[in-house]
Every structure is written in structure tokens, then in C-alpha cells.
Design a protein around this motif. Structure first.
Motif, PDB file in Angstrom:
ATOM      1  N   THR A 210       0.819  -1.216   0.000  1.00 39.79           N
ATOM      2  CA  THR A 210       0.000   0.000   0.000  1.00 39.79           C
ATOM      3  C   THR A 210       0.848   1.259   0.000  1.00 39.79           C
ATOM      4  OG1 THR A 210      -1.709  -1.192   1.235  1.00 39.79           O
ATOM      5  CG2 THR A 210      -1.835   1.213   1.231  1.00 39.79           C
ATOM      6  N   LEU A 211       2.022   1.215   0.643  1.00 39.49           N
ATOM      7  CA  LEU A 211       2.781   2.445   0.886  1.00 39.49           C
ATOM      8  C   LEU A 211       4.099   2.545   0.123  1.00 39.49           C
ATOM      9  CD1 LEU A 211       2.374   2.654   4.768  1.00 39.49           C
ATOM     10  CD2 LEU A 211       1.045   3.847   3.043  1.00 39.49           C
TER      11      LEU A 211
ATOM     12  N   THR B  80      -5.758  -0.476  -9.884  1.00 34.90           N
ATOM     13  CA  THR B  80      -5.245  -0.130  -8.556  1.00 34.90           C
ATOM     14  C   THR B  80      -3.727  -0.132  -8.530  1.00 34.90           C
ATOM     15  OG1 THR B  80      -5.321  -0.741  -6.208  1.00 34.90           O
ATOM     16  CG2 THR B  80      -5.350  -2.543  -7.788  1.00 34.90           C
ATOM     17  N   PRO B  81      -3.120   0.822  -7.819  1.00 37.91           N
ATOM     18  CA  PRO B  81      -1.663   0.774  -7.634  1.00 37.91           C
ATOM     19  C   PRO B  81      -1.304  -0.309  -6.629  1.00 37.91           C
ATOM     20  CG  PRO B  81      -2.583   2.617  -6.418  1.00 37.91           C
ATOM     21  CD  PRO B  81      -3.721   2.011  -7.183  1.00 37.91           C
ATOM     22  N   ILE B  82      -0.191  -0.965  -6.855  1.00 33.70           N
ATOM     23  CA  ILE B  82       0.258  -2.008  -5.943  1.00 33.70           C
ATOM     24  C   ILE B  82       1.777  -2.060  -5.968  1.00 33.70           C
ATOM     25  CG2 ILE B  82      -0.028  -3.768  -7.760  1.00 33.70           C
ATOM     26  CD1 ILE B  82      -0.530  -5.814  -5.531  1.00 33.70           C
ATOM     27  N   CYS B  83       2.369  -2.111  -4.796  1.00 35.25           N
ATOM     28  CA  CYS B  83       3.813  -2.300  -4.673  1.00 35.25           C
ATOM     29  C   CYS B  83       4.070  -3.787  -4.472  1.00 35.25           C
ATOM     30  CB  CYS B  83       4.367  -1.497  -3.498  1.00 35.25           C
ATOM     31  SG  CYS B  83       6.104  -1.834  -3.125  1.00 35.25           S
TER      32      CYS B  83
ATOM     33  N   SER C 214      10.625  -2.667  -4.001  1.00 40.43           N
ATOM     34  CA  SER C 214       9.956  -2.165  -2.793  1.00 40.43           C
ATOM     35  C   SER C 214       9.834  -0.650  -2.777  1.00 40.43           C
ATOM     36  CB  SER C 214      10.716  -2.632  -1.554  1.00 40.43           C
ATOM     37  OG  SER C 214      12.029  -2.088  -1.536  1.00 40.43           O
ATOM     38  N   LYS C 215      10.412   0.024  -3.772  1.00 39.93           N
ATOM     39  CA  LYS C 215      10.466   1.482  -3.727  1.00 39.93           C
ATOM     40  C   LYS C 215       9.472   2.165  -4.661  1.00 39.93           C
ATOM     41  CE  LYS C 215      15.336   1.413  -2.424  1.00 39.93           C
ATOM     42  NZ  LYS C 215      16.720   1.851  -2.758  1.00 39.93           N
ATOM     43  N   GLY C 216       8.703   1.401  -5.415  1.00 42.77           N
ATOM     44  CA  GLY C 216       7.785   2.037  -6.353  1.00 42.77           C
ATOM     45  C   GLY C 216       6.536   1.203  -6.584  1.00 42.77           C
ATOM     46  N   PHE C 217       5.576   1.808  -7.288  1.00 42.61           N
ATOM     47  CA  PHE C 217       4.302   1.161  -7.561  1.00 42.61           C
ATOM     48  C   PHE C 217       4.257   0.601  -8.984  1.00 42.61           C
ATOM     49  CE2 PHE C 217       1.768   1.802  -3.900  1.00 42.61           C
ATOM     50  CZ  PHE C 217       2.085   3.031  -3.347  1.00 42.61           C
ATOM     51  N   LEU C 218       3.594  -0.518  -9.122  1.00 40.64           N
ATOM     52  CA  LEU C 218       3.071  -0.986 -10.394  1.00 40.64           C
ATOM     53  C   LEU C 218       1.572  -0.736 -10.365  1.00 40.64           C
ATOM     54  CD1 LEU C 218       5.004  -4.372 -10.698  1.00 40.64           C
ATOM     55  CD2 LEU C 218       5.546  -2.211 -11.837  1.00 40.64           C
ATOM     56  N   HIS C 219       0.901  -0.958 -11.489  1.00 40.85           N
ATOM     57  CA  HIS C 219      -0.548  -0.757 -11.549  1.00 40.85           C
ATOM     58  C   HIS C 219      -1.197  -2.011 -12.123  1.00 40.85           C
ATOM     59  CE1 HIS C 219       0.976   3.313 -11.091  1.00 40.85           C
ATOM     60  NE2 HIS C 219      -0.213   3.654 -10.656  1.00 40.85           N
TER      61      HIS C 219
END
Length: 547
Positions: A244-245, A365-368, A374-379
Motif C-alpha cells: 500500500t505504501l 489499482t496501484p500495488i507495490c 519495494s520502492k515504487g508502484f506498479l498498476h
């Protein structure tokens, strides 16, 4: 090998065999195991589709004890050995102040509190349903709520280093706040002494603690897991928080404000944490084995699904998956990128342990994925086109929704025109042990392919899942303790006979009917291994589709 532990009854004496002795039976190497037809099957050389190979620098700083493989190797997800735990003994309290132990007793109202006592717990038939917290609590007094909260056999807490509560599965803030404070004080007590608190016992409860940057995660269980197994569950919970973060955002907010209330950023995502905790309370083979499960389907059908995914692929797609009943059906991926089982476990838990995405609609939805980056989001584009079947398309482009929608429509149309949806939905039903071995006393088993980092298991049937999972945890701990050379473990109990068999190629955990002869259980285990080898390309995703 006999196990002299209170939760195992004495093993049955060895019985004579008219063919192979039990030791000969279980000393067979995988490459020499006869197939169902009597011939030997050479080991498959295909590489795992979802082999764990962490990118350099990713997650390495998040946890100590993470095992990573070199080039071309396959390792398990982060695991911890009991012997690596720094157990706090009473002499550690050099100040002579025993307030720490008295605080522990207050948490669960137990007088038998120790940092080093033996942990003995009988496995009983458990009918208590702790999967939900939806019980009607309106009208209950504070004391009644506290009694109900204390009756839970397993708790998970997340708190900040400043002692602010972040998450608890059970109880409202008025109940848990004081206990969160006690837990934070205990952790700080040892930190101030330059000691690391990882686990301790209080009566029949076992506590496991992990420190992940600015937050602490705590598991309290009276079900019987080892500290290593509880920490593995805490790692899964931490992965859910990071999804989430992201790790970067988590570190940033606490570097700016040490006493930041993280619930403000996690608001609305508690449903995913709750779903994950509930699955681990019931007993999660995925987390125990650090592996994922695949749908058993014909190799030709899986290859046709792969072809449909590849044919419909659009430029911005990073991963494409078909998932059914929390099991992988098919996946396409870039040649240079592997999917890591902990990331897939996280994704599957979000999809199937909560109702958020299962409304038949389309979701973006964005998901890490912490093990990937661990430092960015995929979608992720998510669409359940059948009640238990969904398509998941993952992209690095946050503006790729319409492109993913177009690809998903093409994939679903291809599955319909090829009549593959019917094959997928039919494959969701699990097989039964009796379908493999007619007349077998085996009631359930877990088989993990170490090379593929995947496992398979039959339907649970009428057996008590949580009690059997507790037994699996104990067998797993017996054969995975550091410096242990135990490869075969047989135990006899009133409720069932059980066997653990570990070789470099696989792990097998078997539960059989009570009173079953040891020789019959061992022969049944060998038959299971033979069957898995014969059905390997149906049970597991091997090689997979790459682009």
C-alpha cells in the motif's frame, strides 16, 4: 526417528515388509523413483517460471536472515531458523527489575510467565471460528469486550517505534491501546540494553517480534507455531503494508515525523490485512511452505491459455495472469523478470481473501510488489469474469488502464471462443487422495516442488483444517530446524498418523487415518510422489510463457 515431544505420541514399532523396508522405501532419490507404470522418470530440466531471484539491493536491507540464491539457483522465500532467534532469558534482566515479566502476565492474565520455558501444546479439535471479527458487539460492556478479545487464540499487532498503534485484527482502540503500550515498553527495554527481542513465551502463548525499519510487528499465538513460523507470517503482513505504501514512503513519513499516525495512510486497506490475518489463523500452506499453488489443468490447455495471453499482449503489459480460487492458472512475463512467490501470495490474498475486487467490475489499482521493487508502484488491472476466475494485467504505466482493458477483453474473448473457460472452472475443483490411490489411508497431504517453488494439495474434505495445519507446522519445524539432519519424521497420534519426508527435490507432509500402519502410510507417500512426478506438468507451471 522417534520424536520425544509431548505433542507426539510414541511412534509405532517398525513392521516387517514383504518388499522394501521403510528405510529403503524412503531412501530412494527422486530421480530413481519408479513411475506409475514402473519405469523411471528423468528429472525435468525446465526452469521455474516464478523462481525467487531478488534484484540486487531490493529488500536486502529490510530483513535479516533472508536467503537468496546465486545465478541460476532457486531459493525459498525469506525464512528464519529457531536457532537464529535471539531468545531472551531471565538473566538478561541485569537490572534486577522484573517489571517486564509482570507486564507480560497482565496482558493475558497469566501468572506463568517465562522467557525460556518449554513450549508444549496439545493439538485439539478446534471448532472456534476466529476467521471474522463480525460478531455483534453492540450492547456489550467493556469487560465483556475484553473477555472476548482475550479469548482469541491468535493476535497480530503493528505499531510504530514511538508506540502508536497501527493495526490489530481484534479489539477496538480503547482495548488495545494499553497493551500496545506494554508491548512497546518491552521491546524498548531490550533495545536499551543493546539486545534484540525476537521471541518469548508467556504461559501457553508464544510471542514473536520483528522490527522493520520504523515499525514493529508482533504475533501472539497459542496455536503452536514456532517463532520462525510466526516471523514468516509477520513478514507476509509487512509485505501487505508495503504493498500500500512502498518502503520509500514508509521511511519518508517517519523520518519527517517520528510519531506519525500511519493509520491515516492505511485507511481503507484494513480489509486486506484482515483477510491475510484470517487466512493465516485458519492455516496458510502458502505462507508455511513459502510457495504458491497452481490449478491442476492439462498441459495442452495451459499452453493454449498462454498463447491467447501472448497473442493479445500490448506493449505496456509487464505481467499477465489468469488466477482461479487463489491458484495460478497461467502467467506471461518478460524473459528477464521473474515473479516472486511472496509477491504472488500478496496479490492472491488481496484478490480472494477480501470481497473488494470480486464484484464483477473492472478495477485499476496501484500495488507495490516488494520483492520485485519495494520502492515504487506498479498498476494492476483486475477483472473477475467468472465468480472464482479473474484476469490480472500488471503495468508500470499508471495511465495504461484503457490499454489493459482492451487486452483483457481480447483475452476473455479468446478463452470463450476456445471453450477454455469451461476447462478452467472445471479444474477449480480439487482432487481427493482416494482419486490418486484407491483405498489409501491418506486423508491429506502437502507436496512442495522445491525447484518450482510451488506446491499442490488435495481437497480438505471433512478434516479439521486448523488442527491439521497445526500438525503440519510441527512437522515442518521438526525437519527444518537449523543443523537438523532429519529427513523423515513419522508420528502417531489419536486423531491421525503423520509423516514428513524431505529431499532436495521436494517436501512432502502427509496426514493419514488414525491407526493406519506405518508401512501403509510410507507406501502411500511414495505413491503420492510417483503421481506428482507423472502429473508434474499439469500440477505446476513449468517454463511458462515469456516475451
Amino acid at each position: 526417528m522417534n520424536m520425544n515431544e509431548d505433542y507426539f505420541s510414541a511412534p509405532l514399532p517398525p513392521r516387517l515388509s514383504t518388499t522394501k523396508t521403510p528405510s529403503q522405501l524412503l531412501s530412494l532419490q527422486p530421480s530413481t523413483l519408479p513411475s506409475a507404470s514402473g519405469s523411471t522418470t528423468p528429472g525435468l530440466q525446465s526452469k521455474a517460471t516464478i523462481a525467487i531471484s531478488l534484484p540486487e539491493g531490493v529488500y536486502a536491507q529490510q530483513q535479516d536472515g533472508v536467503n537468496s540464491g546465486g545465478s541460476g539457483s532457486v531459493t525459498t522465500a525469506p525464512s528464519f531458523s529457531d536457532s537464529t532467534s535471539i531468545k531472551s532469558f531471565a538473566p538478561t534482566l541485569s537490572t534486577g527489575d522484573n517489571d517486564v515479566e509482570s507486564m507480560l502476565g497482565e496482558i493475558l492474565e497469566e501468572s506463568d510467565v517465562t522467557f525460556s520455558g518449554p513450549f508444549v501444546e496439545e493439538i485439539e479439535d478446534e471448532t472456534e471460528d476466529e476467521d471474522t471479527a463480525s460478531e455483534d458487539e453492540e450492547g456489550l460492556s467493556e469487560e465483556e469486550l475484553l473477555i472476548r478479545w482475550r479469548a482469541k487464540r491468535k493476535h497480530f499487532f503493528i505499531l510504530s517505534a514511538a508506540g502508536k498503534p497501527i493495526y490489530s485484527r481484534y479489539g477496538n482502540e480503547s482495548i488495545i491501546s494499553s497493551y500496545i503500550g506494554v508491548i512497546q515498553a518491552i521491546i524498548s527495554f531490550f533495545a536499551d540494553s543493546s539486545d534484540t527481542l525476537q521471541s518469548f513465551e508467556s504461559g501457553t502463548h508464544r510471542f514473536a517480534v520483528t522490527s522493520s525499519g520504523p515499525i514493529y510487528l508482533v504475533a501472539i499465538s497459542s496455536i503452536g507455531e514456532t517463532p520462525a513460523q510466526l516471523r514468516s507470517q509477520l513478514d507476509a503482513l509487512y509485505t501487505q503494508v508495503l504493498s500500500t505504501l512502498t518502503l520509500s514512503q514508509l521511511n519518508k513519513v517517519f523520518s519527517q515525523r517520528f510519531n506519525f499516525d500511519l493509520r491515516r495512510l492505511l485507511g481503507g486497506t484494513e480489509v486486506f490485512l484482515d483477510g491475510l490475518v484470517d487466512s493465516m489463523t485458519r492455516g496458510s500452506p502458502q505462507v508455511l511452505l513459502s510457495a504458491i499453488e497452481c490449478v491442476k489443468i492439462r498441459k495442452a490447455h495451459r499452453e493454449r491459455i498462454n498463447c491467447i495471453l501472448l497473442k493479445a499482449r500490448l506493449p505496456n503489459v509487464l505481467y499477465g495472469l489468469i488466477v482461479a480460487d487463489q491458484r495460478l492458472v497461467s502467467v506471461i512475463r518478460p524473459k528477464r523478470h521473474s515473479l516472486h512467490p511472496p509477491d504472488l501470495q500478496l496479490l492472491f490474498s488481496m484478490l480472494f481473501n477480501a470481497a473488494t475486487f470480486r464484484d464483477g467490475g473492472e478495477h485499476w489499482t496501484p500495488i507495490c510488489m516488494p520483492k520485485f521493487n519495494s520502492k515504487g508502484f506498479l498498476h494492476a488491472y483486475i477483472h473477475f469474469f467468472q465468480p472464482e476466475v479473474c484476469v490480472v494485467l500488471i503495468s508500470a504505466d499508471k495511465d495504461a488502464f484503457f490499454e489493459m482493458r482492451e487486452m483483457a477483453a481480447s483475452v476473455i474473448a479468446g478463452l470463450k471462443s476456445s471453450y477454455l473457460i469451461e476447462h478452467i472452472t472445471a479444474a477449480v475443483s480439487r482432487y481427493k487422495p482416494i482419486d490418486i490411490i484407491p483405498g489409501t489411508p491418506i486423508r491429506h497431504f502437502l507436496y512442495k516442488s522445491r525447484q518450482n517453488v510451488q506446491f499442490t494439495m488435495p481437497d480438505w474434505g471433512k478434516i479439521n483444517r486448523r488442527r491439521v495445519m497445526t500438525l503440519y507446522h510441527k512437522l515442518h519445524a521438526a525437519v527444518h530446524t537449523k543443523h537438523s539432519h532429519l529427513k523423515v519424521c513419522f508420528c502417531s497420534r489419536k486423531q491421525e498418523e503423520a509423516l514428513a519426508w524431505v529431499l532436495p527435490a521436494f517436501e512432502l507432509y502427509v496426514v493419514a487415518a488414525p491407526g493406519a500402519k506405518r508401512e501403509a502410510v510410507m507406501k502411500g507417500a511414495q505413491r503420492v510422489v510417483q503421481w506428482v512426478r507423472a502429473e508434474e506438468e499439469r500440477l505446476f507451471v513449468i517454463g511458462g510463457a515469456t516475451f
